[in-house]
Design an enzyme around this catalytic site. Sequence first.
Site, short mmCIF file in Angstrom:
data_model
loop_
_atom_site.label_atom_id
_atom_site.label_comp_id
_atom_site.label_asym_id
_atom_site.label_seq_id
_atom_site.Cartn_x
_atom_site.Cartn_y
_atom_site.Cartn_z
CG HIS A 271 -11.52 4.15 22.47
ND1 HIS A 271 -11.96 4.36 20.94
CD2 HIS A 271 -11.01 5.08 22.84
CE1 HIS A 271 -11.57 5.56 20.74
NE2 HIS A 271 -10.95 6.21 21.78
NE ARG B 229 -11.24 13.00 24.95
CZ ARG B 229 -10.50 11.68 24.93
NH1 ARG B 229 -10.31 11.38 23.66
NH2 ARG B 229 -9.99 11.03 26.02
NE ARG C 142 -13.13 -0.97 20.87
CZ ARG C 142 -12.01 -1.66 20.99
NH1 ARG C 142 -11.88 -3.11 21.10
NH2 ARG C 142 -10.91 -0.95 21.44
CE LYS D 226 -8.96 11.35 15.49
NZ LYS D 226 -9.13 12.17 16.57
#
Length: 373
Positions: free
Chosen positions: A248, A209, A252, A212
């Site tokens: 995730h 977390r 995107r 990155k």
Amino acid sequence: MKVLISGTAAAPGWPAPGCGCASCGRLTPGRRRPTEVTLTGDSVRLPLTGPLPPGHRVSTGPDGLTLTTPGGERVLYAAPAASHDTPPPAPSPHPRDAPPPADRYGERGAERDPARAEDGPAVCDLVLIDVLDRPERLGDLRRRGVVGERTHVVAVDIDHRVPTEAELARRAALWGVRAVSDGTVLDTGEPVPGRPPRPRRTLLLGGARSGKSAEAELRLAGEPKVLYVATGPSGGGDAEWTRRVQAHRDRRPAHWGTAETTDLAGLLRTAEVPMLIDGLGTWVAAVFDECDAWSGGDGREAVTARCDELVAAWRQARAQVVAVSDEVGLGVVPATSSGRMFRDVLGRLNQRLALESEDVALVAAGRLLPLPI
């Protein structure tokens, strides 16, 4: 076509009067005024506030407002889907395909372009974009040909969603956007300034977390094509891990490709578009599984061979690649031999890839710390 950019900020400016956030507190009052752009030869202002002079056409769609001058020049004002008067506590998802509200662009009284729906996207001479609002929109505009090599791209509606002017300049350089000062006069007939050279190989390290992955996605947000490489398991019966994977995926850009694989060496050898690898920690764990190496023995040698293959492919990568990896050297010594073996393998792999990378940085609490060689 000459354009006067009188203001570049979102309403009510940056810094916003009376705002107590750290971003606004770093700047002197009046640094950037609300966005106002004038086509000097035509006396047309954006955002539009009234009728257009004869011969101009305007249309709105998912990309924003497109203005066509009598001479055929095209200007796209890709304003945000909503105003940002206060800094949000965290980035929130935006609908990818929903058209922005019409009145956000001040189109009332403007002449509509009846042929726009049939024309489809066409290359623009100038794009004014709120690049802080989903920067991947710029990559999609490039992918669809709305932004071409001769398109001037200028950041507008800037505000406290970015912490400093220096960070704005860094992101603008990554995305190929001009972050000009208020009062700039731009001539679209002049060549577009070249983008600074981008590192071919970037390694981003950080703890859990740390931000990155978000930084890695930011690096490639302005690209027309990106291959996202997910190296971790899909989730299986682990509901919590499945939610993480889905988060995730939702973050995107819709136009990015995705590959879920552990054959990183093969992709590095053949990739022709920028690639984001997320991440090396889950890749090492998957390779341990594939090589049955958690108990040591011959499996450990197979893991070493896979790492050697990856480093060799990374060294010869032709396309731009950004990889995310876990910094494993800052915590306590793992309590198990398998945990210590995993830490040692990933730590050495990080060192080897860093040696072969043009750009290496540590991300901590969302802050980027470049690591010079």
